[in-house]
Enzyme design. Structure first.
Site, PDB file in Angstrom:
ATOM      1  N   CYS A  42       0.788  -1.265   0.016  1.00 46.53           N
ATOM      2  CA  CYS A  42      -0.143  -0.037  -0.117  1.00 46.53           C
ATOM      3  C   CYS A  42       0.974   1.330   0.047  1.00 46.53           C
ATOM      4  O   CYS A  42       1.865   1.475   0.782  1.00 46.53           O
ATOM      5  CB  CYS A  42      -1.019  -0.066   1.126  1.00 46.53           C
ATOM      6  SG  CYS A  42      -2.126   1.402   1.406  1.00 46.53           S
ATOM      7  N   TRP A  43       0.783   2.107  -0.938  1.00 46.41           N
ATOM      8  CA  TRP A  43       1.219   3.513  -1.055  1.00 46.41           C
ATOM      9  C   TRP A  43       0.904   4.415   0.079  1.00 46.41           C
ATOM     10  O   TRP A  43       1.484   5.494   0.103  1.00 46.41           O
ATOM     11  CB  TRP A  43       1.152   4.154  -2.331  1.00 46.41           C
ATOM     12  CG  TRP A  43       1.650   3.314  -3.595  1.00 46.41           C
ATOM     13  CD1 TRP A  43       2.171   2.225  -3.425  1.00 46.41           C
ATOM     14  CD2 TRP A  43       1.794   3.498  -4.803  1.00 46.41           C
ATOM     15  NE1 TRP A  43       2.675   1.676  -4.975  1.00 46.41           N
ATOM     16  CE2 TRP A  43       2.252   2.523  -5.625  1.00 46.41           C
ATOM     17  CE3 TRP A  43       1.159   4.773  -5.439  1.00 46.41           C
ATOM     18  CZ2 TRP A  43       2.324   2.685  -7.052  1.00 46.41           C
ATOM     19  CZ3 TRP A  43       1.174   4.916  -6.961  1.00 46.41           C
ATOM     20  CH2 TRP A  43       1.792   3.948  -7.661  1.00 46.41           C
ATOM     21  N   GLU A  44      -0.146   4.103   0.602  1.00 49.17           N
ATOM     22  CA  GLU A  44      -0.771   5.059   1.673  1.00 49.17           C
ATOM     23  C   GLU A  44      -1.076   6.357   1.077  1.00 49.17           C
ATOM     24  O   GLU A  44      -1.044   7.496   1.831  1.00 49.17           O
ATOM     25  CB  GLU A  44       0.389   5.394   2.880  1.00 49.17           C
ATOM     26  CG  GLU A  44       0.705   3.897   3.592  1.00 49.17           C
ATOM     27  CD  GLU A  44       1.661   4.203   4.609  1.00 49.17           C
ATOM     28  OE1 GLU A  44       2.134   5.029   4.789  1.00 49.17           O
ATOM     29  OE2 GLU A  44       2.357   3.011   5.000  1.00 49.17           O
ATOM     30  N   CYS A  45      -1.792   6.500  -0.122  1.00 54.44           N
ATOM     31  CA  CYS A  45      -2.245   7.519  -0.720  1.00 54.44           C
ATOM     32  C   CYS A  45      -3.623   7.719  -0.272  1.00 54.44           C
ATOM     33  O   CYS A  45      -4.047   8.799  -0.232  1.00 54.44           O
ATOM     34  CB  CYS A  45      -2.292   7.207  -2.063  1.00 54.44           C
ATOM     35  SG  CYS A  45      -3.614   6.078  -2.740  1.00 54.44           S
TER      36      CYS A  45
END
Length: 153
Positions: A42-45
């Site tokens: 997860c890129w945590e966007c």
């Protein structure tokens, strides 16, 4: 802070699947609910969190600002033009943050095919494609020889 889905809230609309840039949000074929297939990627966007109309997606906060037993909720309110973040600690305290939605309206960005093909001279120019028009300025700032100071480096 990878995201996770509350299966009881998810209605399987698929907005999170469509918007996830790393393609890790999927719909379970048996239960028709979204889930994160690879939380470590997860890129945590938080695009999925912000786009979920059911508010079924949450994120786990890092322990340095939200210790165990907390919850982090995001609420996108397009009519107000805000995204609200609520951190609820296990002792009952809450921290609320509100920030404006700074994204452009869906479908308002021109596709690359909507622009004319660049000329041969444009390939040799210093500007990127569609500069300076895309920046809404007449001309890019440039350092001219008359503005240079003699004797500096």
């Amino acid at each position: 802070m990878p995201t996770f889905v509350y299966m009881t809230r998810c209605d399987g609309c698929g907005y999170c699947v469509d918007i996830c840039p790393s393609d890790i949000m999927h719909i379970d074929t048996t239960y028709r609910r979204a889930y994160n297939i690879e939380p470590n990627m997860c890129w945590e966007c938080y695009s999925c969190v912000k786009s979920c109309p059911q508010h079924a997606i949450d994120c786990r906060g890092y322990s340095d600002f939200a210790p165990m037993g907390h919850s982090v909720r995001a609420l996108r309110e397009e009519e107000k033009g805000t995204i609200s973040w609520k951190i609820k600690f296990r002792d009952g305290r809450e921290k609320n943050f509100v920030s404006p939605i700074r994204t452009t309206p869906w479908g308002s960005i021109k596709s690359p095919s909507d622009y004319a093909a660049p000329s041969q001279a444009a390939f040799k120019a210093q500007e990127l494609a569609h500069e300076p028009e895309a920046l809404n300025i007449g001309k890019l700032p440039a350092l001219t020889p008359d503005r240079l100071k003699q004797g500096v480096v």
